[in-house]
Design a protein around this motif. Structure first.
Motif, PDB file in Angstrom:
ATOM      1  N   THR A   1       0.844  -1.190   0.000  1.00  8.69           N
ATOM      2  CA  THR A   1       0.000   0.000   0.000  1.00  8.69           C
ATOM      3  C   THR A   1       0.882   1.243   0.000  1.00  8.69           C
ATOM      4  O   THR A   1       1.772   1.393   0.847  1.00  8.69           O
ATOM      5  N   LEU A   2       0.640   2.127  -0.964  1.00 10.54           N
ATOM      6  CA  LEU A   2       1.403   3.366  -1.072  1.00 10.54           C
ATOM      7  C   LEU A   2       0.824   4.405  -0.118  1.00 10.54           C
ATOM      8  O   LEU A   2      -0.387   4.662  -0.123  1.00 10.54           O
ATOM      9  N   LYS A   3       1.666   4.982   0.708  1.00 10.79           N
ATOM     10  CA  LYS A   3       1.295   6.081   1.588  1.00 10.79           C
ATOM     11  C   LYS A   3       2.153   7.271   1.177  1.00 10.79           C
ATOM     12  O   LYS A   3       3.364   7.292   1.423  1.00 10.79           O
TER      13      LYS A   3
ATOM     14  N   THR B   1       3.317  -1.780   3.749  1.00  8.32           N
ATOM     15  CA  THR B   1       3.162  -0.362   3.430  1.00  8.32           C
ATOM     16  C   THR B   1       4.461   0.172   2.855  1.00  8.32           C
ATOM     17  O   THR B   1       5.546  -0.146   3.335  1.00  8.32           O
ATOM     18  N   LEU B   2       4.339   0.986   1.805  1.00 10.47           N
ATOM     19  CA  LEU B   2       5.486   1.658   1.202  1.00 10.47           C
ATOM     20  C   LEU B   2       5.251   3.160   1.311  1.00 10.47           C
ATOM     21  O   LEU B   2       4.305   3.695   0.733  1.00 10.47           O
ATOM     22  N   ARG B   3       6.108   3.838   2.075  1.00  5.80           N
ATOM     23  CA  ARG B   3       5.937   5.266   2.269  1.00  5.80           C
ATOM     24  C   ARG B   3       6.735   6.027   1.211  1.00  5.80           C
ATOM     25  O   ARG B   3       7.930   5.774   1.021  1.00  5.80           O
ATOM     26  N   VAL B   4       6.053   6.954   0.552  1.00  5.43           N
ATOM     27  CA  VAL B   4       6.646   7.724  -0.545  1.00  5.43           C
ATOM     28  C   VAL B   4       6.586   9.197  -0.148  1.00  5.43           C
ATOM     29  O   VAL B   4       5.507   9.760   0.012  1.00  5.43           O
TER      30      VAL B   4
ATOM     31  N   GLY C   1      -6.364  11.078  -3.654  1.00  5.66           N
ATOM     32  CA  GLY C   1      -5.871  11.123  -2.292  1.00  5.66           C
ATOM     33  C   GLY C   1      -4.399  10.790  -2.209  1.00  5.66           C
ATOM     34  O   GLY C   1      -3.627  11.020  -3.148  1.00  5.66           O
ATOM     35  N   THR C   2      -4.014  10.179  -1.109  1.00  5.03           N
ATOM     36  CA  THR C   2      -2.587   9.904  -0.870  1.00  5.03           C
ATOM     37  C   THR C   2      -2.324   8.442  -0.515  1.00  5.03           C
ATOM     38  O   THR C   2      -1.202   8.097  -0.155  1.00  5.03           O
TER      39      THR C   2
END
Length: 632
Positions: free
Chosen positions: A557-559, A627-630, A586-587
């Motif tokens: 999941t991209l955050k 989760t993958l934080r960008v 959204g984000t």
């Protein structure tokens, strides 16, 4: 998959007009084809109507004139209002190129304008001036609706010669609904060799709404003089006898003049290279606010029954044709899907592949074409005029447009429908809205004689809503349709009114990413909240419903932080295929994938410094497992 055998005696063309129950009606009333002529007009009225688009600050306009006298100037000027004064912005020479036809001796009488760096942040009053100032024509170039929450498109098809009246009911309703774009998907006229007279008449009917709104007109078969059209890339089939008339294009000069009149106002073609016999290509894209519309030609490159007959005969397969329907006794319908058959054509598919990946300033995408990629009617058996055939290139087209999560808007079929395409499974692809004809004189209907081949549409109170195979074995899910009924008779839909005429309205909510499809009958007051649309409408879907393919696995999941609504593109590293590209809402977004393996994800504003790439991401069995934080 269900197997369908092609019967040898079943007639496909069961579309002929049914007898009226109460009385006989003369369908060739005084407003019919033969009565439409070019009226004599005074010099001050020689400007017929205007079509324009405004794309990426480039204004393109086509001005259609009535025939000019030999002594009258061929120079015309485009002006705009600045600080209370008219200012000249462009000059053009009126074309007198001939329509080459045995039915009339006409010329094009069109003037083309192209103005770059147009200020699209404000609405601008314009004026066309001709005949040394004797003739003027005014309208509004609308501002780019980039700041609107809802973009509205009005879509039309089938303006038959059987009703040559003016269309005040449509004009009044369109002005009330105030769409941002007008889309005429084909059969703007049924002139069949006398385009100019009918085209000028089209302008008298619809010019009051085209003068003030960007307008797309794409010619279909009747516009270029055919009963049906399989373009074959411009190939000349005039000497081929297959029992199906009007295959391929007729005289190329006539086709070029029709396309000049109807499509010159479109943004520049993606690839203007002419097809055979010098016929042009106009497929392109147009941005209206944050909505990107691909405008495609789904007849121009399509294979013909003549090519099919040639293939079948070469394989020693017995065949006959009745109208647009083949008969191949004892053979499965898949035999019609012969090697090398075309629908969109290779170069147009390449355009759609590229278009699907471009999202600069874009939040939603839509494909506009002449007709839908299925046989979504049950009148008759097989119908090669529909884009359910050829099957393999049909699937390729559907697979391409779903990569952009694009809705498909179209017409031609004389039957309003909302369906969802399927390739490998029902509901795995885009939705299609085929809008009703403006005046519908041709009976078609959705009335299958069986239960759904798959599942019914849950919660629907519409009979025959569900998953079906069409007669070419294509999957489609039917959500709504407007079958002929006597109850549709009214002042503006008489005689053939029971065939459910009208138009479509599509609302794109940029904030919620919801798409609402409305289907309006002729002759109603759309401002009256008590007036219903056709049964089954309106229908609202989410943007992401246009790629309904079920996930096999998921990526992390991209955050995203530091950027709102980034673009996400997913690439299968094993095949190098771009699976899809989408500007998310959204984000946060969990990408779905359709196989195990590793994938590349691009996030941000692609091909700029504000893009990040993540490679070798493994497919996960559960959504949201990682989760993958960008950060931007």
């Amino acid at each position: 998959m269900k197997k369908i055998l092609i019967a040898s005696t079943l007639s496909c063309l069961a579309f002929s007009l049914q007898a009226h129950a109460a009385k006989k009606v003369d369908t060739r009333h005084p407003n019919a084809e033969r009565a439409i002529e070019i009226p004599d007009v005074q010099p001050e009225d020689r400007i017929g109507f205007v079509l324009y688009t405004l794309h990426e600050r480039t204004l393109k306009m086509t001005v259609q004139f009535y025939p000019l006298a030999k002594s009258e100037s061929r120079t015309t000027v485009l002006e705009k209002m600045e600080k209370g004064k008219w200012v000249k912005v462009a000059k053009s020479t009126i074309s007198e190129e001939p329509y080459k036809t045995t039915k009339s001796d006409a010329q094009s009488w069109t003037a083309l304008f192209r103005v770059e760096n147009w200020d699209d942040t404000v609405a601008t009053q314009y004026r066309v001036v001709a005949i040394d100032g004797k003739a003027t024509y005014e309208g509004i170039i609308r501002k780019n609706p980039i700041d609107k929450e809802e973009i509205v498109v009005a879509a039309f098809t089938g303006n038959t010669w059987r009703d040559a009246r003016m269309k005040p009911d449509i004009i009044t309703n369109i002005n009330a609904q105030d769409p941002d774009l007008l889309f005429f998907s084909g059969d703007q006229l049924y002139g069949h060799g006398v385009h100019l007279a009918h085209w000028l008449h089209f302008g008298r009917q619809f010019g009051d709404i085209t003068r003030n709104r960007p307008t797309i007109c794409i010619p279909d078969d009747h516009d270029v003089g055919n009963g049906n059209l399989w373009g074959e890339g411009g190939r000349d089939w005039s000497g081929k006898k297959v029992g199906v008339p009007n295959q391929g294009y007729g005289d190329p000069q006539y086709v070029k003049m029709v396309e000049r009149a109807q499509t010159s106002n479109l943004p520049d073609p993606y690839d203007p290279t002419p097809i055979e016999r010098g016929i042009g290509a106009y497929y392109t894209s147009l941005k209206i606010g944050p909505i990107d519309f691909a405008i495609v030609e789904d007849r121009k490159f399509k294979s013909s029954p003549a090519s099919l007959e040639e293939y079948l005969t070469g394989q020693g397969i017995e065949n006959t044709f009745s109208g647009a329907c083949p008969s191949v006794p004892g053979q499965p319908v898949s035999i019609l899907d012969y090697p090398g058959a075309k629908l969109m054509g290779d170069r147009q598919l390449a355009f759609l592949d590229e278009w699907a990946t471009h999202w600069k300033g874009v939040q939603m995408k839509t494909v506009l074409s002449q007709t839908l990629f299925a046989k979504a009617h049950t009148a008759g058996k097989l119908d090669l005029d529909t884009n359910g055939w050829p099957q393999t290139p049909r699937n390729r087209a559907v697979e391409t447009i779903r990569k952009a999560y694009a809705l498909h808007i179209n017409g031609d079929q004389h039957l309003a429908t909302v369906v969802q395409y399927g390739v490998d499974d029902w509901r795995d692809s885009s939705y299609s809205f085929c809008v009703p004809a403006i005046y519908n004189h041709y009976t078609r209907y959705w009335k299958p004689n069986r239960k759904p081949d798959g599942q019914p549409v849950a919660g629907s109170d519409i009979e025959f809503a569900g998953d079906y195979f069409d007669t070419f074995e294509n999957r489609l899910t039917v959500y709504a349709y407007a079958n002929p009924k006597e109850e549709w008779l009214n002042k503006w839909a008489n005689e053939f009114g029971r065939y459910a005429p009208g138009y479509g309205l599509i609302r794109f909510n940029v904030k919620t990413r919801k798409i609402t499809m409305e289907c309006w009958p002729r002759g109603v007051d759309v401002t009256d909240p008590a007036i219903p649309q056709y049964p089954g409408w309106p229908i609202t879907i989410d943007q992401q419903d246009n790629y309904g393919r079920k996930a096999v696995a998921w990526l992390p999941t991209l955050k995203v932080s530091g950027m709102e609504d980034p673009v996400v593109q997913v690439i299968d590293e094993a095949t190098k295929e771009i699976l899809y590209t989408l500007r998310i809402n959204g984000t946060s977004f969990t990408p779905k994938v359709f196989s195990k393996g590793t994938f590349t994800v691009r996030v941000g504003e692609l091909d700029t410094a504000r893009e990040q790439q993540f490679k070798k991401l493994p497919a996960l069995e559960q959504s949201g497992a990682e989760t993958l934080r960008v950060k931007f």
